[in-house]
Design an enzyme around this catalytic site. Sequence first.
Site, PDB file in Angstrom:
ATOM      1  N   LYS A 170      19.559   2.417 -29.237  1.00  0.00           N
ATOM      2  CA  LYS A 170      20.588   1.726 -28.443  1.00  0.00           C
ATOM      3  C   LYS A 170      19.828   0.839 -27.460  1.00  0.00           C
ATOM      4  O   LYS A 170      19.345   1.289 -26.435  1.00  0.00           O
ATOM      5  CB  LYS A 170      21.460   2.761 -27.690  1.00  0.00           C
ATOM      6  CG  LYS A 170      22.864   2.298 -27.342  1.00  0.00           C
ATOM      7  CD  LYS A 170      22.937   1.019 -26.515  1.00  0.00           C
ATOM      8  CE  LYS A 170      22.636   1.224 -25.063  1.00  0.00           C
ATOM      9  NZ  LYS A 170      22.586  -0.046 -24.298  1.00  0.00           N
ATOM     10  N   GLU A 245      10.799   7.129 -19.129  1.00  0.00           N
ATOM     11  CA  GLU A 245       9.923   6.126 -18.510  1.00  0.00           C
ATOM     12  C   GLU A 245      10.787   5.392 -17.502  1.00  0.00           C
ATOM     13  O   GLU A 245      11.695   4.643 -17.895  1.00  0.00           O
ATOM     14  CB  GLU A 245       9.394   5.137 -19.555  1.00  0.00           C
ATOM     15  CG  GLU A 245       8.518   5.745 -20.625  1.00  0.00           C
ATOM     16  CD  GLU A 245       7.158   6.189 -20.112  1.00  0.00           C
ATOM     17  OE1 GLU A 245       6.787   5.817 -18.983  1.00  0.00           O
ATOM     18  OE2 GLU A 245       6.480   6.926 -20.832  1.00  0.00           O
ATOM     19  N   CYS A 279       8.059  -2.777 -14.755  1.00  0.00           N
ATOM     20  CA  CYS A 279       8.132  -1.490 -14.042  1.00  0.00           C
ATOM     21  C   CYS A 279       6.797  -1.119 -13.409  1.00  0.00           C
ATOM     22  O   CYS A 279       6.761  -0.477 -12.376  1.00  0.00           O
ATOM     23  CB  CYS A 279       8.593  -0.403 -15.001  1.00  0.00           C
ATOM     24  SG  CYS A 279       7.664  -0.428 -16.533  1.00  0.00           S
ATOM     25  N   GLU A 369      12.241  -0.044  -5.556  1.00  0.00           N
ATOM     26  CA  GLU A 369      11.869  -0.957  -6.629  1.00  0.00           C
ATOM     27  C   GLU A 369      12.783  -2.179  -6.575  1.00  0.00           C
ATOM     28  O   GLU A 369      14.011  -2.049  -6.629  1.00  0.00           O
ATOM     29  CB  GLU A 369      12.015  -0.254  -7.973  1.00  0.00           C
ATOM     30  CG  GLU A 369      11.587  -1.127  -9.113  1.00  0.00           C
ATOM     31  CD  GLU A 369      11.657  -0.407 -10.446  1.00  0.00           C
ATOM     32  OE1 GLU A 369      12.730   0.104 -10.783  1.00  0.00           O
ATOM     33  OE2 GLU A 369      10.636  -0.363 -11.145  1.00  0.00           O
TER      34      GLU A 369
HETATM   35  P1  NAD Z   1      19.149   0.809 -16.945  1.00  0.00           P
HETATM   36  O1  NAD Z   1      18.774   2.204 -16.615  1.00  0.00           O
HETATM   37  O2  NAD Z   1      20.374   0.258 -16.351  1.00  0.00           O
HETATM   38  O3  NAD Z   1      19.343   0.640 -18.532  1.00  0.00           O
HETATM   39  C1  NAD Z   1      18.380   1.072 -19.467  1.00  0.00           C
HETATM   40  C2  NAD Z   1      19.104   1.441 -20.763  1.00  0.00           C
HETATM   41  O4  NAD Z   1      19.970   2.545 -20.518  1.00  0.00           O
HETATM   42  C3  NAD Z   1      19.985   0.337 -21.332  1.00  0.00           C
HETATM   43  O5  NAD Z   1      19.934   0.362 -22.745  1.00  0.00           O
HETATM   44  C4  NAD Z   1      21.369   0.746 -20.856  1.00  0.00           C
HETATM   45  O6  NAD Z   1      22.394   0.249 -21.664  1.00  0.00           O
HETATM   46  C5  NAD Z   1      21.286   2.252 -20.957  1.00  0.00           C
HETATM   47  N1  NAD Z   1      22.238   2.981 -20.111  1.00  0.00           N
HETATM   48  C6  NAD Z   1      22.817   2.575 -18.951  1.00  0.00           C
HETATM   49  N2  NAD Z   1      23.672   3.529 -18.502  1.00  0.00           N
HETATM   50  C7  NAD Z   1      23.608   4.565 -19.389  1.00  0.00           C
HETATM   51  C8  NAD Z   1      24.229   5.854 -19.464  1.00  0.00           C
HETATM   52  N3  NAD Z   1      25.098   6.260 -18.542  1.00  0.00           N
HETATM   53  N4  NAD Z   1      23.913   6.650 -20.501  1.00  0.00           N
HETATM   54  C9  NAD Z   1      23.029   6.266 -21.440  1.00  0.00           C
HETATM   55  N5  NAD Z   1      22.417   5.061 -21.434  1.00  0.00           N
HETATM   56  C10 NAD Z   1      22.691   4.222 -20.406  1.00  0.00           C
HETATM   57  O7  NAD Z   1      17.867  -0.019 -16.610  1.00  0.00           O
HETATM   58  P2  NAD Z   1      17.662  -1.598 -16.747  1.00  0.00           P
HETATM   59  O8  NAD Z   1      18.320  -2.266 -15.597  1.00  0.00           O
HETATM   60  O9  NAD Z   1      18.044  -2.027 -18.111  1.00  0.00           O
HETATM   61  O10 NAD Z   1      16.055  -1.705 -16.641  1.00  0.00           O
HETATM   62  C11 NAD Z   1      15.374  -1.808 -15.452  1.00  0.00           C
HETATM   63  C12 NAD Z   1      14.764  -0.485 -15.045  1.00  0.00           C
HETATM   64  O11 NAD Z   1      13.938   0.039 -16.087  1.00  0.00           O
HETATM   65  C13 NAD Z   1      13.857  -0.592 -13.867  1.00  0.00           C
HETATM   66  O12 NAD Z   1      14.129   0.419 -12.944  1.00  0.00           O
HETATM   67  C14 NAD Z   1      12.460  -0.401 -14.444  1.00  0.00           C
HETATM   68  O13 NAD Z   1      11.500   0.072 -13.584  1.00  0.00           O
HETATM   69  C15 NAD Z   1      12.707   0.512 -15.547  1.00  0.00           C
HETATM   70  N6  NAD Z   1      11.657   0.410 -16.561  1.00  0.00           N
HETATM   71  C16 NAD Z   1      10.729   1.408 -16.672  1.00  0.00           C
HETATM   72  C17 NAD Z   1       9.709   1.319 -17.605  1.00  0.00           C
HETATM   73  C18 NAD Z   1       8.681   2.387 -17.753  1.00  0.00           C
HETATM   74  O14 NAD Z   1       8.016   2.412 -18.765  1.00  0.00           O
HETATM   75  N7  NAD Z   1       8.520   3.272 -16.811  1.00  0.00           N
HETATM   76  C19 NAD Z   1       9.635   0.213 -18.427  1.00  0.00           C
HETATM   77  C20 NAD Z   1      10.579  -0.789 -18.275  1.00  0.00           C
HETATM   78  C21 NAD Z   1      11.600  -0.662 -17.350  1.00  0.00           C
END
Ligand code: NAD
Length: 462
Positions: A170, A245, A279, A369
Site C-alpha cells: 500500500k 522506520e 527522514c 521533525e
Molecule cells: P505517513 O505516516 O502519513 O504515511 C506513511 C504511509 O502510511 C502512507 O502510505 C499512508 O497512506 C499510510 N497511512 C497513513 N495513515 C495510516 C493508518 N491509519 N493506517 C495505516 N496506514 C496509514 O507519513 P508520510 O507523511 O507519508 O511520510 C513522512 C514521514 O515518514 C516522516 O515523518 C518521515 O520521517 C518518515 N520517514 C521515515 C523513514 C525511515 O526510514 N525512518 C523514511 C522515509 C520517511
Amino acid sequence: MKAHDGIYLDGAWLPAASRDVIEVVDPADERVIAQVPAGGAEDVDAAVRAARAALPGWAATPPAERAARLAALRDVLTARKDEIAETVTAELGSPLAFSRAVHAAVPIAVAASYADLAARHPFEEKVGNSTVLHEPVGVVAAITPWNYPLHQIVAKVAPALAAGCTVVLKPAEDTPLTAQLFAEAVHEAGVPAGVFNLVTGLGPVAGQALAEHPGVDLVSFTGSTAVGRRIAAVAGAAIKKVALELGGKSANIILPSADLARAVNVGVANVMSNSGQTCSAWTRMLVHRDRYDEAVTLAAAAAAKYADRIGPLVNAAQRDRVRGYIEKGVAEGARLVAGGPGSPRERGWFVAPTVFADVTPDMTIAQEEIFGPVLSILRYEDEEDALRIANGTVYGLAGAVWAGEEAEAVAFARRMDTGQVDINGGRFNPLAPFGGYKQSGVGRELGAHGLAEYLQTKSLQF
Ligand code: NAD
C-alpha cells in the site's frame, strides 16, 4: 503520465471493488496529472488472499530461483530508469537530476544487493546438535511513504521476496504512479502471480485495513511516528510482527578540528536535497562557539545557492506545515539568516531554503521533525555539551560527525544514540543496516540485517 485504473492482484491489473479514486498532482505546478483507484477493505482482502495463496509455492521455491527473479527485477528497473526518474519528478517534484541520481539509482542498487544476498544466504545453519532453518515470516503488508517512493518500496519488497515471503503493498497516496511502475517491473521480471500485489489507496482506509488484516503476518511500515505508533498498537493486539522506520531529527556535529567549509557545505546540501523531505537529514548543525559565526555565514551562503535549484514540497499541507515551523522558529527567537516563510514562486508548493542561527536545544525547530528545507544551527561549549544536544531528542535515526582525524570523529560517534553516522562525509552504503534508535523505529532495513527481518527460525534437534 501513464496510470493504471486497476489494482495489481494475483498477477493482473483488475478493477478495484471501491469506486473511489486518488488524483495525482504535480507539486511543481499544481496540475492533476493522473487518477488511480483508492482501494478499500474489499480490495485489501482480495490482495491478502492472493498473497496467502501464493505463499506456500514461493516459500518452497529454491533461493537460487528467487534470486534469479530479483536479478531480473534489477534489470527491468535498470532498463526503465529514465521512466522511473520522470515519474518520480512528476508526482514528487524533485529535480530530474536528483531523481536520476538517487530516486532511480538507489533502488536499482538495493534490488541488486538482494539478488546477490538471496543467492548467498545459507537459509540453514548448524548450532551444536541443532539444524536451524531460516523460514519466511509469511504474508507481508508493506506500507510506504512518498519521500523516496521507489527506494522505500524496494527496501521492503526485495528482502521480503528474497526471504520467500509474499507481499501486499500500500504505497503513499501522493506517489502511486511510481508504485504502479514498480508493479509492472515485478510482472516483467517473471515473479509468479500472487507473490506481489499492489493496492493503491488512502492510509486510514486501505492502509489501516491492511495493517489490521488477520491474513497478514508482518507489517513493515515507513512513515511518520504518529501513524507508526497506531500500526504498532494494531499489530501488538494481534501479536503480529512489526517493523517501523519512522521520523528523525539528526545532528551534524562539527568538531573544532574539522574542515569547517566542507562540513558546512555538505551539511547544507544534505538538508536541501529532496527539499528537506528526508527522514535521515541532518537538520541540526552543531558548531563550537569559537567557530559559530563563521559557520553561520558559510551556511547562509550555501543555502542561497539552492534557491533556484530546489524542488517543491510534495503537497500543500506539507508546504503549510513547514511554513508553520519557520514562523514558530522566528516567534521563539531564532535568527533567520536565509530563506523564510514566504512563497518564492507563484505556482507550486515551494519553500525557500531556510537557515536559522541562534537556535537553542529546547526550541520547537530543534526538537520536532520539520520535513522541509530548514536547517537549525546550534552552538555548543565543549564535546560533552555537543553530545548532550545531539542525543537530546526523542529520535535517533542518523547523524554526521566531522573532525580533523577520523578516529576523533569515530570516538564521538560511538557515544551517539542513533542508528547511522556518516564520518567526515562517508558515502551511502546500500548494504549497511538502516533504522532507528528510540522513537525513530523498530527493526532494520537493507543488507543482511534487512533480510533477517523477513525470516523466522525453526530449530531441529538431532
Ligand atoms: P505517513 O505516516 O502519513 O504515511 C506513511 C504511509 O502510511 C502512507 O502510505 C499512508 O497512506 C499510510 N497511512 C497513513 N495513515 C495510516 C493508518 N491509519 N493506517 C495505516 N496506514 C496509514 O507519513 P508520510 O507523511 O507519508 O511520510 C513522512 C514521514 O515518514 C516522516 O515523518 C518521515 O520521517 C518518515 N520517514 C521515515 C523513514 C525511515 O526510514 N525512518 C523514511 C522515509 C520517511
